[in-house]
Structure formats: C-alpha cells, structure tokens
Design an enzyme around this catalytic site. Structure first.
Site, PDB file in Angstrom:
ATOM      1  N   ASP A  71      -0.236   5.026   1.000  1.00 52.81           N
ATOM      2  CA  ASP A  71      -0.465   5.908   2.148  1.00 52.81           C
ATOM      3  C   ASP A  71      -0.478   5.102   3.440  1.00 52.81           C
ATOM      4  OD1 ASP A  71      -0.869   8.550   0.906  1.00 52.81           O
ATOM      5  OD2 ASP A  71      -2.553   7.562  -0.070  1.00 52.81           O
ATOM      6  N   ASP A  78       0.851  -1.178   0.000  1.00 52.04           N
ATOM      7  CA  ASP A  78       0.000   0.000   0.000  1.00 52.04           C
ATOM      8  C   ASP A  78       0.897   1.243   0.000  1.00 52.04           C
ATOM      9  OD1 ASP A  78      -2.486   1.347   0.125  1.00 52.04           O
ATOM     10  OD2 ASP A  78      -2.214   1.672   2.267  1.00 52.04           O
TER      11      ASP A  78
END
Length: 259
Positions: free
Chosen positions: A15, A13
C-alpha cells in the site's frame, strides 16, 4: 555512502507503493513484470495482518498485478515465524482475522483462551470489548503479549481507522505490559522475509512509502532503501527524521529500470 554490492533481490511495501486506495499506482505492473522476468528474488510486504497471502494474491491479480503467493510476506507470517522459533507447538489467544489465525495454524499452534502461552493481537475491523477484556486478563495471568504490527491507524476511503498499535496501547495501559511487535519497523520482518527467498541484506533493497516503518526497517536490516512519494511520507518530511533513505524517487515507475 560506501560502495554496496549490486542489488540482486527486492522487497517492496504494497500500500502506497504498488497500490493506493485499491488502485494500482502507475508503473507497478511494469515493476512486477520486470521482476518476474528477471528471475530475481522478491517479496511484496504488508504490515496488514488481516489477509492471507492467497487473499492478497487474488486481490492484486484483480488489479492487474500478478504476484505469486510465495512472493507475499505479511506481518502475520513474520509473527508466526517468530513464535515458531521461540516456542514451537505453543498456544495462543488471538484477536485478529484469517491472516494471523491461518499463519498460526500452519505452524501447528493451538488457538485457545485457556492458559495460552501468548496473546497475539492482529488487525481486524471488529475489535470487541469482550475480546480485549479477555486479552487483558490472560496477560495479567501470565500470557506473553505479541502484536503483529505497531501501526496506530489504517487507511480507508472514509479516513483513518484505529489499528493494531492503538488497540495495543489500550491493552498495555490496562496491564502495564508492553507487547513485542513483529512487523515493520522491526527488522525481524525483513530478515525472516529475506530468509524465505534465500536473499542477503547486503545485496537487497527495500522500497517503501513510509520513513518510520519501511525505510527504518530496511536501514536496520542492512539494506539499500528507496522512498517513493506516492504514499504517506511527503518530501518536506524526509529531513525531519534522523536517518535517510538511500534514494528518494517520485514513484515505483522510477525504479523499473533498476531491476
């Protein structure tokens, strides 16, 4: 846990794992550099459908993270791939930004508000009552309802913002129709991403900061999962879930030596 194949490819991922509120997380640059030097297949994923991979490449580069465009996978791309598989050359009414409209253009979709095959709801900072009303009427008239991701809120420096999942709930309430969500935690996003880099789930790992999206999607796609504690899920919350990541680490810096 049963023995697994060695990790040959990595999904992470963005953020909360590599960056936080526009600032690189310590270790992110070393992790990306190690991946690129190793030659291992990898993807940086985001449920945010606002930006194109080219936009995100430029954003990350400004922060000192050199991620090639082809190594970025978004919920907008996953949505477009799903629609291309389901109904090639179709049409859609889109609420969203360049990330999703560009992805749909690239698969040959016609964007229209006249009898579209789909209503596609993506992320935007300018949700309008007029656009939502049009979406409700088109869905009531028979258009299929698709959402890029189920996130109900998104981050900002001022605090949480309403996101795609919250707007989807409004449209569902008005139409009685549930959308199909293409983004995490749907393992579809992971599997289509793995396919783009020629990777296999049994020899892949997913790194994320959220138990309810990143870790869940990784588990359901059959991957090893790492939860980092630099984002949303806190250590004391891990036991609240009926599933567990393969490993919990403090940050991406703890994974560099595993590449």
């Amino acid at each position: 846990m049963a023995d697994r194949k060695p990790i040959e490819s990595w999904l992470t991922d963005m953020d909360g794992v590599l960056i936080h509120e526009g600032v690189p997380i310590p270790g992110a640059d070393a992790f990306i550099k190690k991946l690129r030097e190793s030659g291992r297949p990898f993807l940086v994923l985001t449920n945010n459908s606002i930006y194109t991979p080219r936009d995100l490449h430029a954003r990350l580069r400004r922060l000192g993270l050199e991620v090639p465009i082809e190594n970025i996978w978004t919920s907008a791309l996953a949505t477009a791939k799903f629609l291309d598989d389901q109904r090639p050359g179709g049409s859609a009414y889109v609420i969203g930004e360049a990330g999703v409209t560009t992805a749909l253009h690239d698969i040959g979709y016609i964007l229209t508000d006249h009898d579209p095959d789909y209503v596609v709801l993506g992320e935007t900072r300018t949700y309008s009552f007029e656009a939502m009303t049009k979406a409700v009427r088109l869905i009531n008239a028979g258009a299929r309802f698709i959402c890029t991701n189920p996130d109900e809120t998104g981050p900002s420096t001022e605090g949480p913002l309403p996101a795609t999942g919250a707007v989807a709930a409004l449209i569902t309430k008005a139409t009685g129709r549930q959308p199909y969500f293409a983004g995490k935690p749907n393992p579809l996003m992971m599997r289509t991403g793995l396919n783009t880099i020629g990777a296999h789930s049994e020899s892949s790992a997913m790194i994320g900061d959220r138990m309810d999206t990143d870790v869940l999607a990784g588990i359901e796609a059959g991957m090893k999962t790492y939860l980092v504690l630099t984002g949303l899920t806190r250590p004391e919350q891990v036991e609240n879930f009926p599933y567990r990541p393969s490993k919990v680490v403090d940050s991406i810096a703890d994974i560099v030596d595993l590449v």
